[in-house]
Design a protein around this motif. Structure first.
Motif, mmCIF file in Angstrom:
data_model
loop_
_atom_site.group_PDB
_atom_site.id
_atom_site.type_symbol
_atom_site.label_atom_id
_atom_site.label_comp_id
_atom_site.label_asym_id
_atom_site.label_seq_id
_atom_site.Cartn_x
_atom_site.Cartn_y
_atom_site.Cartn_z
ATOM 1 N N TYR A 53 0.795 -1.269 -0.125
ATOM 2 C CA TYR A 53 0.057 -0.007 -0.062
ATOM 3 C C TYR A 53 0.936 1.195 0.038
ATOM 4 O O TYR A 53 2.073 1.325 0.336
ATOM 5 C CB TYR A 53 -0.944 -0.076 1.375
ATOM 6 N N GLY A 54 0.240 2.444 -0.402
ATOM 7 C CA GLY A 54 0.916 3.649 -0.547
ATOM 8 C C GLY A 54 0.111 4.884 -0.199
ATOM 9 O O GLY A 54 -1.253 4.631 -0.595
ATOM 10 N N VAL A 55 0.393 5.973 0.027
ATOM 11 C CA VAL A 55 -0.358 7.242 0.094
ATOM 12 C C VAL A 55 -0.352 8.077 -1.212
ATOM 13 O O VAL A 55 0.770 8.114 -1.694
ATOM 14 C CB VAL A 55 -0.223 7.869 1.430
ATOM 15 N N LEU A 56 -1.421 8.914 -1.455
ATOM 16 C CA LEU A 56 -1.346 9.685 -2.544
ATOM 17 C C LEU A 56 -2.083 10.927 -1.732
ATOM 18 O O LEU A 56 -2.989 10.773 -1.296
ATOM 19 C CB LEU A 56 -2.059 9.332 -3.684
ATOM 20 N N PRO A 57 -1.330 12.075 -1.989
ATOM 21 C CA PRO A 57 -0.157 12.189 -2.393
ATOM 22 C C PRO A 57 1.185 11.776 -1.338
ATOM 23 O O PRO A 57 0.611 11.271 -0.172
ATOM 24 C CB PRO A 57 0.141 13.911 -2.464
ATOM 25 N N PRO A 58 2.266 11.426 -1.738
ATOM 26 C CA PRO A 58 3.187 10.935 -0.852
ATOM 27 C C PRO A 58 3.620 12.015 0.390
ATOM 28 O O PRO A 58 3.322 13.221 0.231
ATOM 29 C CB PRO A 58 4.469 10.972 -1.707
ATOM 30 N N CYS A 59 4.132 11.376 1.307
ATOM 31 C CA CYS A 59 4.574 12.293 2.669
ATOM 32 C C CYS A 59 5.778 12.668 2.674
ATOM 33 O O CYS A 59 6.125 13.641 3.430
ATOM 34 C CB CYS A 59 4.217 11.406 3.654
ATOM 35 N N LEU A 60 6.762 12.003 1.823
ATOM 36 C CA LEU A 60 8.154 12.291 1.890
ATOM 37 C C LEU A 60 8.785 11.996 0.598
ATOM 38 O O LEU A 60 8.356 11.149 -0.103
ATOM 39 C CB LEU A 60 8.621 11.655 3.264
ATOM 40 N N THR A 61 9.924 12.173 0.694
ATOM 41 C CA THR A 61 10.821 11.626 -0.408
ATOM 42 C C THR A 61 12.466 11.656 0.037
ATOM 43 O O THR A 61 12.472 11.914 1.428
ATOM 44 C CB THR A 61 10.887 12.674 -1.625
ATOM 45 N N ASN A 62 13.361 11.086 -0.868
ATOM 46 C CA ASN A 62 14.656 10.928 -0.334
ATOM 47 C C ASN A 62 15.042 12.446 -0.549
ATOM 48 O O ASN A 62 15.282 12.828 -1.580
ATOM 49 C CB ASN A 62 15.178 10.033 -1.250
ATOM 50 N N ASP A 63 16.229 12.635 0.450
ATOM 51 C CA ASP A 63 16.938 13.808 0.434
ATOM 52 C C ASP A 63 18.419 13.681 -0.399
ATOM 53 O O ASP A 63 19.092 13.076 -0.100
ATOM 54 C CB ASP A 63 17.176 14.469 1.655
ATOM 55 N N GLN A 64 18.126 14.165 -1.688
ATOM 56 C CA GLN A 64 19.238 14.017 -2.735
ATOM 57 C C GLN A 64 20.415 14.908 -2.289
ATOM 58 O O GLN A 64 21.569 14.809 -2.855
ATOM 59 C CB GLN A 64 18.769 14.690 -3.953
ATOM 60 N N GLY A 65 20.519 15.645 -0.949
ATOM 61 C CA GLY A 65 21.345 16.316 -0.645
ATOM 62 C C GLY A 65 22.491 15.583 0.054
ATOM 63 O O GLY A 65 23.663 15.774 0.307
ATOM 64 N N PHE A 66 21.938 14.483 0.453
ATOM 65 C CA PHE A 66 23.057 13.365 0.947
ATOM 66 C C PHE A 66 23.484 12.095 0.229
ATOM 67 O O PHE A 66 22.583 11.488 -0.707
ATOM 68 C CB PHE A 66 22.305 12.621 2.256
ATOM 69 N N ASP A 67 24.650 11.876 0.171
ATOM 70 C CA ASP A 67 25.082 10.628 -0.784
ATOM 71 C C ASP A 67 24.517 9.191 0.046
ATOM 72 O O ASP A 67 24.553 9.280 1.263
ATOM 73 C CB ASP A 67 26.536 10.340 -0.812
ATOM 74 N N SER A 68 24.346 8.162 -0.655
ATOM 75 C CA SER A 68 23.672 6.968 -0.130
ATOM 76 C C SER A 68 24.988 6.445 0.747
ATOM 77 O O SER A 68 26.189 6.597 0.494
ATOM 78 C CB SER A 68 23.639 5.910 -1.185
ATOM 79 N N MET A 69 24.744 6.023 2.070
ATOM 80 C CA MET A 69 25.573 5.184 2.936
ATOM 81 C C MET A 69 25.696 3.817 2.790
ATOM 82 O O MET A 69 26.266 3.004 3.584
ATOM 83 C CB MET A 69 25.421 5.606 4.273
ATOM 84 N N ILE A 70 24.920 3.092 1.742
ATOM 85 C CA ILE A 70 24.940 1.784 1.444
ATOM 86 C C ILE A 70 26.378 1.165 1.241
ATOM 87 O O ILE A 70 26.515 0.154 1.687
ATOM 88 C CB ILE A 70 23.907 1.409 0.743
ATOM 89 N N GLY A 71 26.964 2.061 0.426
ATOM 90 C CA GLY A 71 28.286 1.456 -0.178
ATOM 91 C C GLY A 71 28.280 0.531 -0.970
ATOM 92 O O GLY A 71 28.644 -0.683 -0.807
ATOM 93 N N TYR A 72 27.527 0.897 -2.237
ATOM 94 C CA TYR A 72 27.599 0.011 -3.186
ATOM 95 C C TYR A 72 29.005 -0.294 -4.052
ATOM 96 O O TYR A 72 29.844 0.373 -3.746
ATOM 97 C CB TYR A 72 26.677 0.487 -4.428
ATOM 98 N N ALA A 73 29.158 -1.320 -4.542
ATOM 99 C CA ALA A 73 30.327 -2.022 -4.603
ATOM 100 C C ALA A 73 30.963 -1.462 -6.198
ATOM 101 O O ALA A 73 31.981 -1.689 -6.729
ATOM 102 C CB ALA A 73 30.567 -3.481 -4.767
ATOM 103 N N GLY A 74 30.335 -0.526 -6.762
ATOM 104 C CA GLY A 74 30.487 0.052 -8.030
ATOM 105 C C GLY A 74 30.137 -0.689 -9.258
ATOM 106 O O GLY A 74 29.091 -1.367 -8.994
ATOM 107 N N GLN A 75 30.544 -0.932 -10.238
ATOM 108 C CA GLN A 75 30.406 -1.647 -11.436
ATOM 109 C C GLN A 75 30.546 -2.961 -11.045
ATOM 110 O O GLN A 75 31.448 -3.600 -10.551
ATOM 111 C CB GLN A 75 31.476 -1.404 -12.798
ATOM 112 N N LYS A 76 29.358 -3.840 -11.515
ATOM 113 C CA LYS A 76 29.040 -5.217 -11.225
ATOM 114 C C LYS A 76 29.752 -5.899 -12.306
ATOM 115 O O LYS A 76 29.854 -5.651 -13.471
ATOM 116 C CB LYS A 76 27.532 -5.603 -11.064
ATOM 117 N N PRO A 77 30.442 -6.967 -11.924
ATOM 118 C CA PRO A 77 31.087 -8.031 -12.852
ATOM 119 C C PRO A 77 30.028 -8.628 -13.739
ATOM 120 O O PRO A 77 28.607 -8.732 -13.616
ATOM 121 C CB PRO A 77 31.504 -9.200 -11.859
#
Length: 246
Positions: A191-215
């Motif tokens: 389920y989801g709400v309309l209109p949405p209540c929030l979004t992702n702040d693009q001012g912050f970089d992800s802290m997940i730490g993706y591994a870059g280009q995948k093999p």
């Protein structure tokens, strides 16, 4: 009952904590921080990760950050079940739409128990359209979506929903947002709400730490992935058709 607000955040993420704190305090909403799991330091919950199964579907392992993110949400789900109270779960890079978020937080106690999990942001897939409005009260509208939202930036969760997600999360093979999206498997409807209540702040970089280009994927992995995605698409379609008929 009114939900408690929990913000998942690394203890060292001081700038993020200050930003989300300012937003919530300005709305006069109480909240608590949950110290997120630092994936690079490991955690006992990582034993849920099935690397062998993961590598049948993907060319690389999940990153420590992805494992830490999953573990953090998993621990919050456990808290939800133990407390018996619904939660609004936020990640610390959530950017709130103040009026809409405050309205949801203040009206959430009106939500029926059958709405076990509600995403509070717009789906990342533009083609992911709502199938049906399932609840409306005091301007609060909740919709059933045909696909998952592909993020965990912010969501409402009941203890019953958390219990189902915990059971589904006994084995990890993909990031937590994708696991949550598999509503036809774990039974926590999307389920989801309309209109949405929030979004992702693009001012912050992800802290997940993706591994870059995948093999490059092996042919066997590509074929396995295609079959798996086809089966899941059929299962999702069947589930949604049954939902329409209810």
């Amino acid at each position: 009952m009114a939900p408690n607000i929990v913000v998942i955040s690394l203890a060292t993420a001081l700038e993020r904590r200050e930003k989300i704190s300012q937003q919530l305090r300005s709305l006069d909403l109480e909240f608590v921080f949950f110290d997120a799991v630092n994936g690079s330091k490991g955690h006992k919950l990582f034993q849920h990760y099935n690397s062998q199964k993961r590598l049948r579907e993907e060319p690389d392992d999940m990153s420590p950050g992805q494992l830490g993110c999953y573990a953090s949400h998993y621990l919050v789900w456990e808290q939800c079940v133990q407390s018996g109270y619904p939660l609004i779960v936020l990640e610390d890079d959530a950017l709130l739409f103040a009026e809409r978020f405050a309205a949801f937080a203040n009206e959430a106690e009106l939500l029926p128990a059958r709405l076990e999990c509600i995403r509070l942001f717009a789906p990342l897939r533009e083609k992911n359209k709502p199938l049906r409005r399932v609840f409306e009260a005091n301007g609060l509208e909740v919709f059933k979506y045909q696909k998952g939202h592909k993020s965990t930036t912010g969501y409402y969760l009941t203890p019953a929903g958390a219990e189902k997600l915990l059971a589904h999360g006994m084995e990890w093979t993909q990031p937590v947002d994708l696991e949550m999206d598999e509503f036809w498997k774990h039974g926590v409807e999307n389920y989801g709400v309309l209109p949405p209540c929030l979004t992702n702040d693009q001012g912050f970089d992800s802290m997940i730490g993706y591994a870059g280009q995948k093999p490059d994927r092996k042919l066997s992995v590509t074929l396995y992935r295609k079959v798996k995605h086809l089966n899941e698409a059929l299962a999702r379609l069947t589930h949604n058709l049954k939902f329409r008929l209810r």
